[in-house]
Design a protein around this motif. Structure first.
Motif, PDB file in Angstrom:
ATOM      1  N   PRO A  79       0.812  -1.221   0.000  1.00  0.00           N
ATOM      2  CA  PRO A  79       0.000   0.000   0.000  1.00  0.00           C
ATOM      3  C   PRO A  79       0.844   1.269   0.000  1.00  0.00           C
ATOM      4  CG  PRO A  79      -0.040  -1.045   2.167  1.00  0.00           C
ATOM      5  CD  PRO A  79       0.659  -2.004   1.243  1.00  0.00           C
ATOM      6  N   GLY A  80       2.143   1.142   0.267  1.00  0.00           N
ATOM      7  CA  GLY A  80       3.013   2.313   0.254  1.00  0.00           C
ATOM      8  C   GLY A  80       3.468   2.715  -1.132  1.00  0.00           C
ATOM      9  N   ARG A  81       3.293   1.830  -2.098  1.00  0.00           N
ATOM     10  CA  ARG A  81       3.675   2.154  -3.477  1.00  0.00           C
ATOM     11  C   ARG A  81       2.601   3.012  -4.132  1.00  0.00           C
ATOM     12  NH1 ARG A  81       5.078  -2.384  -7.576  1.00  0.00           N
ATOM     13  NH2 ARG A  81       5.274  -0.494  -8.830  1.00  0.00           N
ATOM     14  N   GLY A  82       3.015   3.795  -5.114  1.00  0.00           N
ATOM     15  CA  GLY A  82       2.035   4.555  -5.878  1.00  0.00           C
ATOM     16  C   GLY A  82       1.114   3.625  -6.639  1.00  0.00           C
ATOM     17  N   ALA A  83      -0.165   3.970  -6.670  1.00  0.00           N
ATOM     18  CA  ALA A  83      -1.165   3.132  -7.330  1.00  0.00           C
ATOM     19  C   ALA A  83      -1.120   3.323  -8.842  1.00  0.00           C
ATOM     20  CB  ALA A  83      -2.554   3.455  -6.797  1.00  0.00           C
ATOM     21  N   LEU A  84      -1.653   2.335  -9.556  1.00  0.00           N
ATOM     22  CA  LEU A  84      -1.770   2.381 -11.012  1.00  0.00           C
ATOM     23  C   LEU A  84      -3.222   2.590 -11.392  1.00  0.00           C
ATOM     24  CD1 LEU A  84      -0.501   1.939 -13.880  1.00  0.00           C
ATOM     25  CD2 LEU A  84      -1.116  -0.489 -13.589  1.00  0.00           C
ATOM     26  N   LEU A  85      -3.493   3.573 -12.244  1.00  0.00           N
ATOM     27  CA  LEU A  85      -4.836   3.840 -12.751  1.00  0.00           C
ATOM     28  C   LEU A  85      -4.996   3.200 -14.126  1.00  0.00           C
ATOM     29  CD1 LEU A  85      -7.586   5.374 -12.793  1.00  0.00           C
ATOM     30  CD2 LEU A  85      -6.329   7.352 -13.712  1.00  0.00           C
ATOM     31  N   VAL A  86      -6.052   2.411 -14.285  1.00  0.00           N
ATOM     32  CA  VAL A  86      -6.413   1.846 -15.581  1.00  0.00           C
ATOM     33  C   VAL A  86      -7.771   2.438 -15.944  1.00  0.00           C
ATOM     34  CG1 VAL A  86      -6.797  -0.253 -16.912  1.00  0.00           C
ATOM     35  CG2 VAL A  86      -5.185  -0.278 -14.989  1.00  0.00           C
TER      36      VAL A  86
END
Length: 441
Positions: A79-86
């Motif tokens: 959860p600390g990583r940047g999220a990916l938007l699709v």
């Protein structure tokens, strides 16, 4: 075939079905609120499909009745990583059924293709994304980081009631997102001896939908007039149409041309760049439009009676501007049109990022795993996508909707074209690539 392989094969088949069903929901976006149809129905349908698989969804109507948007988040391992938007848009441009071989909203699956308006722009990607989102939830897949799935309204009219509205009014829905993928990228072109290059969109031109207005002196059509608004507007539009904007090669275009040259041996010398781009065949229309700004008149409006000279005439011009050229474009436009032509516009900015980093590596690896020997190249899109809005949140945007296409298919000509269609095998290929990509990005 392993259990995992069986499950993915089911997702491939489901993607074909979902694309067909989505096409059957008429989501025509004319840009006129009085004639809009289907966006709410499509968004509610997507939300239902996600909820069936176990997602908590957010349905948002963006300040206008019926302009539905759906967002869901799949939690990742870190959860600390940047999220990916699709993200994908559910609306489509109009289609005249009398011009088509099949009805544009039939979603027919025949001759190895799924047919209909939106098949490539972009219900193909929406269907693949939805099938994989459902597959991941059913199989308990935990991706490396959060994935935000967004199905949006109004992209075909600038996203004013879709991505743009959400970015300005509901940015918390995209909290933590650092990178995004969407349409018009990841598709193949066959260059030489069955060598395919897959084009990832790393840049797109800015949009300026420009309205020109000229005022003159009204009067009777039988008399002599020296202040005719129609004539003055026609002269201004002609100057604009005949103007040659300067050739500028952005890094994404240069990297693409260098890659094509390496594969094919074709040269793209700076002193004959337009002529050499013509060697790219059908693709030359799209690539040729990325070496200079364009300003194409699309609509004219004046008068109400044959014998009455109107006091006002208007024109609409579709302007597409290279990254970094906005101020220079405005100066040249003012010089071309002169002080008597009033100007107003709706504008969306250019998009540009570099072709590097872990996400690009994951795209490349996912393509190569399914098509060994292929090349992956960056390119600039001459049109525009919802990436223009999402970049305002600091999100790095790419076009990556992977499709392995037949060598003789004029793919770029299908966008907004007659008999729009997507190969069934290409959709299944795209599901496999996206599955690998989302599991490893």
């Amino acid at each position: 075939m392993s259990t995992l392989g069986n499950a993915l094969a089911l997702a491939e088949d489901e993607a074909v079905t979902l694309v067909s069903e989505l096409i059957r929901i008429d989501t025509t976006n004319t840009g006129d609120p009085a004639t809009l149809v289907g966006e709410r129905k499509a968004a509610e349908w997507v939300a239902e499909k996600l909820s069936e698989a176990g997602y908590e969804t957010t349905y948002v109507e963006s300040g206008a009745k019926g302009r539905g948007n759906v967002i869901a988040r799949l939690a990742g391992a870190d959860p600390g990583r940047g999220a990916l938007l699709v993200h994908g848009h559910l609306d489509v441009v109009p289609a005249d059924a009398s011009e088509w071989s099949v009805h544009p909203f039939s979603g027919a699956v025949q001759d190895g293709y799924v047919w209909g308006r939106g098949a490539v722009d972009m219900k193909d990607m929406c269907g693949m994304t939805l099938a994989l989102a459902r597959h991941f939830k059913r199989e308990g897949v935990v991706p490396p980081r959060d994935i935000v799935f967004a199905f949006l309204a109004d992209e075909e009219a600038g996203g004013l009631f879709g991505a743009k509205w959400l970015v300005e009014n509901r940015p918390e829905l995209f909290e933590g997102v650092t990178e995004a993928i969407s349409e018009v990228g990841g598709f193949s072109i066959t260059l030489k001896d069955d060598v395919r290059a897959y084009l990832v969109e790393t840049a797109e031109k800015g949009i300026r939908w420009l309205k020109l207005r000229v005022k003159g002196t009204a009067g009777h059509g039988s008399m002599i007039h020296r202040d005719n608004a129609v004539a003055k507007l026609a002269a201004a539009v002609t100057r604009l149409d005949q103007h040659q904007w300067p050739v500028i090669i952005r890094p994404s275009v240069r990297e693409f041309l260098d890659g094509v040259s390496e594969i094919t041996g074709l040269d793209f010398p700076d002193d004959d760049i337009e002529g050499s781009i013509g060697k790219l065949g059908a693709l030359s229309r799209m690539i040729g439009a990325t070496i200079r700004d364009t300003a194409n008149p699309t609509m004219l409006s004046a008068g109400y009676k044959a014998n009455v000279i109107p006091s006002t005439a208007e024109a609409t011009v579709d302007c597409r501007i290279l990254p970094g050229r906005e101020e220079a474009f405005d100066r040249e436009l003012a010089e071309l049109l002169g002080p008597d032509v009033e100007r107003e516009w709706i504008g969306l900015p250019p998009v540009e990022t570099t072709f590097d980093g872990a996400l690009v590596d994951a795209m490349t690896a996912s393509i190569i795993a399914e098509d060994p020997g292929a090349r992956v190249l960056p390119y600039m899109l001459s049109g525009g996508t919802d990436a223009k809005s999402f970049q305002q949140l600091g999100i790095r945007n790419f076009g990556f909707a992977p499709l392995k296409l037949p060598a003789d298919l004029d793919f770029s000509g299908l966008f907004h074209g007659v008999d729009e269609r997507v190969p069934v095998d290409a959709l299944k290929f795209g599901v496999r690539v996206l599955d690998r990509f989302l599991r490893n990005s």
